[in-house]
Enzyme design. Structure first.
Site: not given
Ligand code: PLP
Length: 383
Positions: A73, A181, A201, A203, A239, A327
């Site tokens: 993401g 999300q 994303s 995960h 790659t 974060c």
């Molecule tokens: N954007 C949002 C709304 C997210 O919740 C997150 C992850 O917490 C990200 C971006 C970042 O994604 P990634 O962890 O795959 O870099």
């Protein structure tokens, strides 16, 4: 780790589901050719890559040639915003975003501001929602890009994406949405909602970490992210991480197939827990929109408590929650999302995000509600 670990942090990340793990392992062990090689093993890898792209495109309602795989993401957001800003700067240098975006968007905009771009941060209402009228009023002749997330990672509020897409289309402004999300529980349709770029994303949807994608509508001018070999139609060379890409595509495909049923279960759990906590815990206030919210997000503030203390005490009992986004957890700053919603700093510091998912049970939530009742009372008495 506590011998009883109960996970309520699905918004931070999800465990890989068995069907996905199986796919990842299969590709990792058997499909080891380089998708760019012309021999049989290379062609087998290329087929897997093409199929993964087709699956992801089907979930977003776009041609597969408009899907570009990335490392997640954050990379997708960075690429979308910087790539579009730099390729379109000759038209204007104004970008509109919202005050409640993920840092992957906000800090990218901040970096562009240092290079001379002008950024408008749209305010949100008390529920964390952007007003499309204010967005339209902020567009001027210099505006090249609007970036508004589909769903907020801290409070779960869903933005009026279709309306925003329509406004952007009307004014000829490129529209990017961070749907990291939202993916898995919301229908993402780039045609219906006039989305030009969309970040996902792996995960967050029971797929692998370190993989994601960016949808880029045909004809949108965007700078290459990485120059090198010809991968990702020369825009993002290197790659391909094939096992992760195949895993993410499978995760998205499964989520899409199960979405309605899974959402109904999550919504029922969410409503019951919100009711329980609102009634039993003094000072508990639900944050985010009451109805326009993700079915897996619950965010409360508990007056007279401290979110970090709450988190640690819950952790001691084996409950894994979050005091905001992953974060910002660990830093003592109040959440920028809650502050933008007009919540005063002290109250913002008392927030707890409980994000539920596929493996969450009613019993687990009952246990958490009880634990919260006791912990909040103790913290309030200590004040
Ligand atoms: N954007 C949002 C709304 C997210 O919740 C997150 C992850 O917490 C990200 C971006 C970042 O994604 P990634 O962890 O795959 O870099």
């Amino acid at each position: 780790m506590n011998n009883k670990t109960i996970y309520f942090d699905y918004a931070a990340t999800t465990p890989m589901r068995a069907e996905v793990l199986e796919e990842v392992n299969r590709v990792q062990s058997k499909i080891y050719g380089n998708p760019s090689s012309v021999h049989a093993l290379g062609r087998a890898a290329r087929n897997e890559l093409d199929l993964a792209r087709i699956k992801v495109a089907a979930c977003l309602n776009c041609p597969s040639a408009e899907i570009f795989f990335t490392s997640g993401g954050t990379e997708s957001d960075n690429w979308a915003i910087k790539g579009v800003a730099k390729a379109n700067a000759y038209k204007g240098k104004h970008i509109i975003t919202s005050a409640v975006e993920h840092h992957a968007v906000l800090h990218t905009c901040r970096a562009l501001a240092k290079e001379g771009f002008k950024i408008t941060y749209l305010p949100v209402d008390a529920y964390g929602m952007v007003d499309p009228g204010k967005l339209e009023a902020a567009i001027n002749a210099e505006t090249i890009l609007v970036s508004v997330m589909t769903a907020n990672n801290e409070v779960g509020t869903l933005q009026p994406i279709a309306e925003i897409g329509e406004i952007c289309r009307k004014h000829g402004v490129i529209f990017h949405t961070d749907a990291v999300q939202a993916a898995g529980t919301q229908s993402i349709d780039v045609e219906r909602d006039a989305i030009d770029l969309c970040s996902l994303s792996g995960h967050k949807i029971y797929g692998p970490k370190g993989v994601g994608c960016l949808y880029v509508r045909r004809g949108i001018k965007i700078k290459n992210l990485l120059d090198g070999g010809g991968q990702e139609r020369t825009k993002r060379a290197g790659t391909e991480n094939l096992p992760a890409i195949v895993g993410m595509a499978r995760a998205l495909e499964l989520a899409e197939a199960e979405r309605m049923e899974a959402n109904a279960r999550l919504s029922a759990l969410q409503s019951k827990f919100i009711r329980q906590v609102s009634e039993a815990v003094p000072g508990a206030v639900l944050r985010g929109h009451p109805t326009e919210r993700l079915p897996n997000n619950i965010n409360f503030t508990f007056a007279g408590t401290d979110g970090e203390a709450l988190l640690l005490m819950l952790d001691g009992l084996g409950y894994c929650c979050s005091a905001g986004s992953a974060c910002t957890a660990g830093s003592l700053e109040a959440s920028h999302v809650l502050l933008a919603m007009g919540i005063e700093e002290q109250t913002a510091r008392s927030s707890l995000r409980i994000s539920i998912g596929k493996y969450t049970t009613e019993e687990e939530l009952n246990g958490l509600a009880e634990a919260l009742q006791a912990i909040v009372k103790r913290l309030q008495e200590m004040k």
